[in-house]
Each structure stands twice: as C-alpha cells, then as structure tokens.
Motif scaffolding. Structure first.
Motif, mmCIF file in Angstrom:
data_model
loop_
_atom_site.group_PDB
_atom_site.id
_atom_site.type_symbol
_atom_site.label_atom_id
_atom_site.label_comp_id
_atom_site.label_asym_id
_atom_site.label_seq_id
_atom_site.Cartn_x
_atom_site.Cartn_y
_atom_site.Cartn_z
ATOM 1 N N ALA A 60 -16.390 1.141 9.363
ATOM 2 C CA ALA A 60 -15.143 1.888 9.203
ATOM 3 C C ALA A 60 -14.006 1.238 9.991
ATOM 4 O O ALA A 60 -12.850 1.266 9.559
ATOM 5 N N LEU A 61 -14.322 0.643 11.134
ATOM 6 C CA LEU A 61 -13.302 -0.031 11.923
ATOM 7 C C LEU A 61 -12.698 -1.193 11.148
ATOM 8 O O LEU A 61 -11.495 -1.450 11.231
ATOM 9 N N ALA A 62 -13.516 -1.895 10.375
ATOM 10 C CA ALA A 62 -12.994 -2.981 9.545
ATOM 11 C C ALA A 62 -12.042 -2.436 8.487
ATOM 12 O O ALA A 62 -10.984 -3.034 8.215
ATOM 13 N N TYR A 63 -12.378 -1.282 7.901
ATOM 14 C CA TYR A 63 -11.473 -0.666 6.924
ATOM 15 C C TYR A 63 -10.171 -0.227 7.589
ATOM 16 O O TYR A 63 -9.094 -0.325 6.995
ATOM 17 N N LEU A 68 -4.266 -0.954 8.506
ATOM 18 C CA LEU A 68 -3.149 -1.294 9.375
ATOM 19 C C LEU A 68 -2.438 -2.549 8.864
ATOM 20 O O LEU A 68 -1.204 -2.625 8.900
ATOM 21 N N SER A 69 -3.192 -3.525 8.377
ATOM 22 C CA SER A 69 -2.583 -4.732 7.809
ATOM 23 C C SER A 69 -1.678 -4.370 6.632
ATOM 24 O O SER A 69 -0.560 -4.883 6.515
ATOM 25 N N ALA A 70 -2.183 -3.485 5.760
ATOM 26 C CA ALA A 70 -1.391 -3.059 4.610
ATOM 27 C C ALA A 70 -0.141 -2.317 5.061
ATOM 28 O O ALA A 70 0.947 -2.494 4.484
ATOM 29 N N ARG A 71 -0.275 -1.490 6.095
ATOM 30 C CA ARG A 71 0.868 -0.745 6.632
ATOM 31 C C ARG A 71 1.935 -1.715 7.143
ATOM 32 O O ARG A 71 3.128 -1.547 6.862
ATOM 33 N N GLU A 74 3.662 -3.543 4.181
ATOM 34 C CA GLU A 74 4.536 -2.631 3.441
ATOM 35 C C GLU A 74 5.793 -2.297 4.250
ATOM 36 O O GLU A 74 6.901 -2.244 3.710
ATOM 37 N N HIS A 75 5.610 -2.107 5.550
ATOM 38 C CA HIS A 75 6.733 -1.751 6.409
ATOM 39 C C HIS A 75 7.744 -2.893 6.490
ATOM 40 O O HIS A 75 8.960 -2.662 6.407
ATOM 41 N N ILE A 76 7.257 -4.111 6.632
ATOM 42 C CA ILE A 76 8.153 -5.268 6.709
ATOM 43 C C ILE A 76 8.939 -5.413 5.410
ATOM 44 O O ILE A 76 10.156 -5.670 5.420
ATOM 45 N N ARG A 77 8.250 -5.227 4.274
ATOM 46 C CA ARG A 77 8.955 -5.297 2.988
ATOM 47 C C ARG A 77 10.015 -4.207 2.887
ATOM 48 O O ARG A 77 11.128 -4.437 2.404
ATOM 49 N N ALA A 78 9.677 -2.992 3.338
ATOM 50 C CA ALA A 78 10.606 -1.863 3.237
ATOM 51 C C ALA A 78 11.846 -2.064 4.097
ATOM 52 O O ALA A 78 12.945 -1.608 3.730
ATOM 53 N N LEU A 79 11.701 -2.750 5.232
ATOM 54 C CA LEU A 79 12.862 -2.994 6.087
ATOM 55 C C LEU A 79 13.868 -3.905 5.397
ATOM 56 O O LEU A 79 15.073 -3.815 5.648
ATOM 57 N N GLY A 80 13.389 -4.801 4.553
ATOM 58 C CA GLY A 80 14.289 -5.682 3.812
ATOM 59 C C GLY A 80 15.053 -6.668 4.677
ATOM 60 O O GLY A 80 16.159 -7.086 4.319
ATOM 61 N N LEU A 81 14.466 -7.061 5.827
ATOM 62 C CA LEU A 81 15.156 -7.976 6.731
ATOM 63 C C LEU A 81 14.957 -9.423 6.277
ATOM 64 O O LEU A 81 13.915 -9.758 5.703
ATOM 65 N N PRO A 82 15.923 -10.288 6.547
ATOM 66 C CA PRO A 82 15.726 -11.715 6.236
ATOM 67 C C PRO A 82 14.508 -12.236 6.994
ATOM 68 O O PRO A 82 14.333 -11.927 8.180
ATOM 69 N N ILE A 96 3.604 -0.324 13.831
ATOM 70 C CA ILE A 96 2.509 0.258 14.608
ATOM 71 C C ILE A 96 2.938 1.542 15.307
ATOM 72 O O ILE A 96 2.126 2.447 15.528
ATOM 73 N N LEU A 97 4.222 1.645 15.650
ATOM 74 C CA LEU A 97 4.692 2.854 16.341
ATOM 75 C C LEU A 97 4.469 4.085 15.465
ATOM 76 O O LEU A 97 4.748 4.059 14.264
ATOM 77 N N PRO A 98 3.998 5.196 16.034
ATOM 78 C CA PRO A 98 3.748 6.409 15.245
ATOM 79 C C PRO A 98 5.034 7.181 14.972
ATOM 80 O O PRO A 98 5.360 8.154 15.640
ATOM 81 N N THR A 99 5.778 6.720 13.956
ATOM 82 C CA THR A 99 7.063 7.329 13.633
ATOM 83 C C THR A 99 7.056 8.080 12.307
ATOM 84 O O THR A 99 8.068 8.669 11.946
ATOM 85 N N ASP A 100 5.955 8.040 11.569
ATOM 86 C CA ASP A 100 5.836 8.771 10.311
ATOM 87 C C ASP A 100 4.374 9.178 10.144
ATOM 88 O O ASP A 100 3.522 8.783 10.942
ATOM 89 N N PRO A 101 4.069 9.998 9.136
ATOM 90 C CA PRO A 101 2.690 10.493 9.015
ATOM 91 C C PRO A 101 1.635 9.394 8.953
ATOM 92 O O PRO A 101 0.574 9.511 9.571
ATOM 93 N N GLU A 102 1.887 8.314 8.204
ATOM 94 C CA GLU A 102 0.879 7.272 8.070
ATOM 95 C C GLU A 102 0.653 6.526 9.379
ATOM 96 O O GLU A 102 -0.489 6.292 9.787
ATOM 97 N N SER A 103 1.731 6.163 10.064
ATOM 98 C CA SER A 103 1.553 5.444 11.327
ATOM 99 C C SER A 103 0.963 6.351 12.397
ATOM 100 O O SER A 103 0.201 5.891 13.260
ATOM 101 N N ARG A 104 1.266 7.648 12.354
ATOM 102 C CA ARG A 104 0.650 8.574 13.308
ATOM 103 C C ARG A 104 -0.846 8.689 13.038
ATOM 104 O O ARG A 104 -1.654 8.746 13.980
#
Length: 212
Positions: A60-63, A68-71, A74-82, A96-104
């Motif tokens: 389960a730790l591997a999953y 987390l890798s997928a998070r 996805e987060h980097i793409r959503a930021l839309g930064l160069p 990684i910061l717990p700022t929304d339901p998925e990261s929490r």
C-alpha cells in the motif's frame, strides 16, 4: 465463460482500502479483516494477495507513492507556470502542503505511516523511505540546475538544502493538520523561504506565486 480477474487491479483495490483506513483511523489498529471489510472482499482474498500485514503495508505504501507522484504532476500542470527549476521546486513542495482535501488525505496517510514506524522501525528499513528519497533527489537536481543558471547561490550544498526544504514542508504540513496554522499561512511561510533561496537570480518568486 468464467470472468477474467484483473489481479493487479484487485491487489491495488485492497492496498487502497488500507490507505483509506490510514487516512481516517490510522494504521496501528488496522487488521487484515478490517481491510477486507473496507475493500468489500473476503479476508481469504486479502491474504491471497498479501500474505502478511507487513507485505500489505509495504504494498500500500508503494501505491501511496504513486498517488503522491500523480498529485505533484497534476498540481504543477494546474499552476500553469513556465517550466524552470524554480517553478518545479515550488510546484512540487506546494503540492505536498495540505491545502485541499486531496493533499490533506495524502498528508494524513503519510502521517499514519510515520506513526507506525515509531512502533515498528523495521517498516522504514523495508523501503519505507523510497519516495521521500526520490523527492530529495529530484529537488537536488532542480537546485543544481538553478545554480548552473545563476538563480541560486552556487556555494549552497544542494542535497542539504533539498533535504531542508522537504523537512520544512513536512513540518508545515504537520502544523496544518495539528491546527497550529491554516494552509494559506503554511503556503506563505514556504514561499518566503523559497523567495530567499532564489533571490540570488534575477526576478522574484512572487511572479510564480499561485495559490495551491
């Protein structure tokens, strides 16, 4: 004709059932039977795919690492930064910061594993640090690239700074889960330290600041 069983999928479903228990109730009291109930399968089936609880925990730790890798991606793409070392470091750590339901959820689940390691240190010895080590290496690579581009002090020790950034982010995450501060305050603290780190180059981190 008998229905074909997707063993990889079934194994993942069982592993992810354990992760759901970890994020809500912790791992120390989680039994194979509870995991079976959560997954909606028999205890015998859980034991077929994972012969021991230790094997289940590590599987389960591997999953969890994959989630987390997928998070992060996805987060980097959503930021839309160069794309740049700065934006990749910022995007990775703010994911990684717990700022929304998925990261929490992810932070709570990792916290459950950390708590378990205190009682069962052999869990850490069996690949328990694989994903944190991977993150540190990734951050180190980005910092070294930034040094070569003149964006970060060339005299900094990149591996040490990368380890410190990850420790800072994990500590801030714990402070959010513990109610010491909210996600916005944690993000502001992390951004402050990243601003200072990248102050050696031209431009500021402020241009990359997007709420996580």
């Amino acid at each position: 004709m008998p229905k074909r069983v997707d063993h990889d999928l079934r194994r993942r479903e069982i592993g992810e059932a354990l992760l759901r228990i970890a994020s809500t109730r912790g791992l120390q009291a989680a039994s194979m039977r509870e995991v079976a109930t959560e997954a909606g399968v028999s205890l015998r089936l859980v034991q077929y795919y994972f012969h021991t609880k230790q094997e289940l925990l590590l599987g389960a730790l591997a999953y969890l690492g994959e989630q987390l890798s997928a998070r992060v991606e996805e987060h980097i793409r959503a930021l839309g930064l160069p794309p740049s070392p700065r934006s990749l470091v910022y995007g990775t750590l703010t994911a990684i910061l717990p700022t929304d339901p998925e990261s929490r959820r992810l932070t709570r689940t990792y916290a459950a594993y950390y708590a378990l390691v205190l009682a069962e240190p052999e869990l850490a010895a069996d690949h328990g640090t694989a994903y944190p080590d991977l993150l540190e290496r990734f951050l180190t690579t980005q910092l070294r690239t930034a040094q070569q581009a003149g964006q970060v002090d060339p005299d900094l020790d990149a591996p040490t700074v990368a380890a410190g950034l990850l420790a800072l982010t994990n500590g801030l995450g714990s402070s959010v889960l513990g109610g010491q501060r909210d996600g916005d305050a944690a993000l502001a603290i992390l951004t402050y330290h990243l601003d200072r780190l990248f102050a050696h180059g031209t431009g500021g981190m402020a241009s990359d600041n997007v709420a996580a």
